[in-house]
Design an enzyme around this catalytic site. Structure first.
Site, short mmCIF file in Angstrom:
data_model
loop_
_atom_site.label_atom_id
_atom_site.label_comp_id
_atom_site.label_asym_id
_atom_site.label_seq_id
_atom_site.Cartn_x
_atom_site.Cartn_y
_atom_site.Cartn_z
N PHE A 121 0.93 2.98 7.33
CA PHE A 121 -0.40 3.23 7.89
C PHE A 121 -1.45 3.03 6.79
O PHE A 121 -1.40 3.69 5.76
CB PHE A 121 -0.45 4.68 8.38
N ALA A 131 -9.68 5.21 3.23
CA ALA A 131 -9.78 6.67 3.12
C ALA A 131 -11.19 7.13 2.76
O ALA A 131 -11.62 8.21 3.18
CB ALA A 131 -8.76 7.18 2.09
N HIS A 183 0.83 -1.21 0.00
CA HIS A 183 0.00 0.00 0.00
C HIS A 183 0.86 1.26 0.00
O HIS A 183 1.89 1.31 0.66
CB HIS A 183 -0.92 0.01 1.23
N GLU A 229 -8.32 7.74 -6.62
CA GLU A 229 -9.69 8.19 -6.35
C GLU A 229 -9.96 8.28 -4.86
O GLU A 229 -10.57 9.23 -4.37
CB GLU A 229 -10.70 7.24 -7.00
#
Lengths: 172, 172
Positions: free
Chosen positions: A119, A123, A67, A86
């Site tokens: 982290f 979102a 990530h 996005e």
């Protein structure tokens, strides 16, 4: 598309369409294809979740390390995956003021140094103030707690990506 | 770079440099980072191999499904990964005559329909005649035999990619 259309996909199309529901881990989508037919979208999601849960702890950390940072180098260089772009844009990560940006960079770095993975948070379910607050709070956790918490967030992200792709995809 | 330099890499650089030693499976590289320090390049390779072996059979099939066809659509569209492109070009996959190309396409399709994953072979170790011969022969195998055989080939590819990246990489 409905679940029957999903079940009818050859593996190449299945992975083309759904390969990034777990960020940069097409192996997971490609693996669960073996478990067709799925009775529902929820059953497909459950198969992904079970595959993740069966991985060793290093494998779960591996997922987290695939990530990008929030508001990090990949956002700045324009190299985020379409889905991540996005999600980060939607939560205001592309529009931080300079104080927020430097706080985010510092806390991301602190988090990675402490845990050895980034982290991860869903979102789409938070705004920027909330993300900064959670990042600050989660830096205080134990490593095993954060690994599990990160994987929970991966599953939330996966849920929303699946919903978005399967319920709105018009390639079928 | 030597193994000490590899061991000193933060996970982001480790995954940037080594993330495609197993095609499109950066999760594997990212997972084994947890096992640093490695005593040697062979120890890093062994960690990757052990991670793969511990996956469920569906996960091994998932790895195979992340591989492109030889002389297939990704070669034609120019969307192969850098490593795959070099390997396929080096074994003559970009220079098949029309008879070879149609035979390859037909056998690749037959293989995928029979097994549900693509034919994987370490292209750098073979020329095009040999690849076609092996593809023809391996179409006759049982599924479990081919799954194991494909994973053996994945490990040979990984070995050569690791050698190439670690022994010649000059980003460090």
């Amino acid at each position: 598309m409905d679940i029957a259309a999903v079940n009818a996909l050859p593996y190449e199309d299945f992975v083309d369409i759904l390969g990034n529901v777990v960020e940069k881990c097409p192996i997971i989508t490609a693996a669960v294809w073996s478990g067709r037919p799925f009775l529902s979208l929820a059953a497909l999601e459950a198969a992904i979740s079970e595959f993740i849960d069966a991985l060793p702890e290093s494998g779960k950390e591996g997922i987290l390390r695939c990530h990008p940072d929030l508001a990090g180098r990949d956002l700045q260089s324009g190299s985020l995956t379409r889905e991540s772009h996005e999600e980060q844009a939607g939560s205001g990560m592309g529009a931080l003021n300079s104080g927020e940006a430097s706080l985010m960079a510092r806390l991301n770095q602190e988090y990675k140094e402490r845990f050895g993975f980034p982290f991860v948070i869903c979102a789409r379910m938070h705004d920027k103030e909330n993300i900064l607050r959670q990042l600050f709070a989660r830096c205080q956790n134990e490593r095993a707690v954060e690994r599990a918490r990160g994987i929970e967030e991966v599953k939330k992200i996966c849920h929303l990506r699946l919903q978005s792709l399967v319920l709105t995809d018009n390639r079928l």
